[in-house]
Enzyme design. Sequence first.
Site, PDB file in Angstrom:
ATOM      1  N   HIS A 105       0.827  -1.204   0.000  1.00  0.00           N
ATOM      2  CA  HIS A 105       0.000   0.000   0.000  1.00  0.00           C
ATOM      3  C   HIS A 105       0.860   1.253   0.000  1.00  0.00           C
ATOM      4  CE1 HIS A 105      -3.390  -2.403  -0.232  1.00  0.00           C
ATOM      5  NE2 HIS A 105      -4.259  -1.504   0.216  1.00  0.00           N
ATOM      6  N   ASP A 169      -5.595   4.494  10.157  1.00  0.00           N
ATOM      7  CA  ASP A 169      -7.026   4.608   9.856  1.00  0.00           C
ATOM      8  C   ASP A 169      -7.539   3.363   9.145  1.00  0.00           C
ATOM      9  OD1 ASP A 169      -7.026   7.108  10.899  1.00  0.00           O
ATOM     10  OD2 ASP A 169      -6.943   8.158   8.980  1.00  0.00           O
ATOM     11  N   GLU A 306      -9.338  13.189  15.344  1.00  0.00           N
ATOM     12  CA  GLU A 306      -8.809  13.546  14.026  1.00  0.00           C
ATOM     13  C   GLU A 306      -9.612  14.748  13.517  1.00  0.00           C
ATOM     14  OE1 GLU A 306      -8.159  10.611  11.025  1.00  0.00           O
ATOM     15  OE2 GLU A 306      -6.906   9.347  12.304  1.00  0.00           O
TER      16      GLU A 306
END
Length: 550
Positions: A105, A169, A306
């Site tokens: 990723h 996340d 956040e």
Amino acid sequence: MHFHKHHTTISFLKLSMLLALTGVAMHVSDPDPDLDLDLATLPLDGRLAFRGISHAACDFGHRFELPPSAVLYPGSVSDIAKIVGHVYRLGRRSLLTVAARGHAHSLQGQAQAPGGIVVHMEALAGQEASVHGADFDESPYVDVSGGELWIDVLRKSLEHGLAPKSWTDYLHLTVGGTLSNAGISGQAFRHGPQISNVRQLEIVTEVLNCSAEENSDLFYGVLGGLGQFGVITRARIVLEPAPKMVNALKMVNDKHVFDRSGCVTLLACLCSQVKWMRVLYSDFASFTEDQEMLIAAGERTFDYIEGFVIINRTGLLNNWRSSFKPRDPAQASQFDSDGRTLFCLEMTKNYDPDEAETMQQEVEELLSRLRYIPSTLFQSEVPYIEFLDRVHVSEVKLRSQGLWEIPHPWLNLLIPKSRIHEFASGVFGKILKDSSNGPILLYPVNKSKTSVVIPDEEIFYLVGFLSAPSSAGPDGLEQVLRQNERILQFCDGARIGMKQYLPHYSTQEEWRAHFGDRWEKFKQRKEAYDPLNILAPGQRIFQKQPPPAS
Ligand code: FAD
């Protein structure tokens, strides 16, 4: 140190262990002229593939494609040691390199090895993950493979009523991949990033176990080390009781229940709840001051903090809070953004359903200290595991629309607190006129909890531009890349003191500037642990050199 071709993996590992104990670093040996260059002859528990490996030249960024020569599907840790050892023994005779590939990723080919060997770390996932300390006779932790996905670390830990403390996340990333960067999310203000929540690592270059006490230089080097100093084959991750499990485990320990394992598993399945809230601000100063106040509030604050930026978003109320309910539907329906840039504070509180009332009082008290636009309080209740795995829901949706396997020209910046206002007024609404291309994250983290390359201030902001191209084809991508470039130029011109997170540079001068004071140490570690520059070539920090012409 001299390797000979008759060394078995075991002797390599033993030698590694010895070096670990004596703290000796790797020295470049003369290449062994008799060494068999043919990788295919190495006896392995797993296998090396030379065909059908084009996937190893891809990543989430979909912008760089650097095909390897081979992919190792390791059947054991010693397979990785064998391959790394083999490439070392080849010395400068070969330009072969080795890259650990987690879940790939990365955004710019960081897990690729052009012409080299990619190690498919997920082949070792699931091997003997073990949770310790569920009885609280010691501080709990889990030992997992470096190729394990965080979602599986969570599942495994929850079976024992425990959970890691610090997250990303998105959980479909590997332990080795995020620990090579930092692993920052809305819990980092309290626990530090994931790299601050590791007790021990097993590393393959030539050293095996390391921790804060043993081979500490390697331990701290590898955490956030961009894959440069060794392959993380196992990690010991610190755990805490999963929310609600505190009481459940107490009951178990107090012997109020009879079938301990069955009970814990059942309770883990029931899982605790998360109260998840979003509120809007139009004033950036109030937004950031409130965020900073919340992260400074010690234990008496939210569990996750956040925020994100919404610029000129049309259909505002239907988009940013699609699965949320307004606290006051009548007022919320009146709210009009008037095309203003808005700032959304996002926070959660974990709670045991038996203690919902106490949680609600604490939440009300915290909310009463915030200065958001009153009509914009939206909330949702979800199980704990569903909250942590929230981005996966978007992944499934985007995949079904063919919007996951596309270029991701993301840009992640760390901005010192003292310059965040200047940054915001120079970028939001000016360089960036719309946020419909993807989320713009913005939230503060404390330096004291972080040990990677960060701005030199007590508090810094993570600002993530998670943009997708607005249209298919090169134009859409080019447009986002130009925008990113303008943001970087703005930071340079205004001397914002920004550092990139998940950095990407192409020259050593840029890397040197990125690391600043830490560069010499980084270079020394590279010389000590990977002197031939064979590891993680896709980061483009160091390059393996051919032998000098004689
Ligand atoms: P890879 O891309 O496979 O590898 C990354 C680097 O680490 C490469 O250089 C590779 O060689 C090296 N590496 C991989 N495994 C090992 C190992 N076992 N030992 C040594 N080196 C290794 N980051 C955050 O901090 N917070 C977030 O909230 C967050 N959210 C994200 C959401 C999405 C949808 C995506 C795509 C990324 C997100 N990231 C986030 C970034 C992510 O943490 C990094 O990209 C991470 O590197 C990805 O892990 P991976 O397993 O895919 O690693």
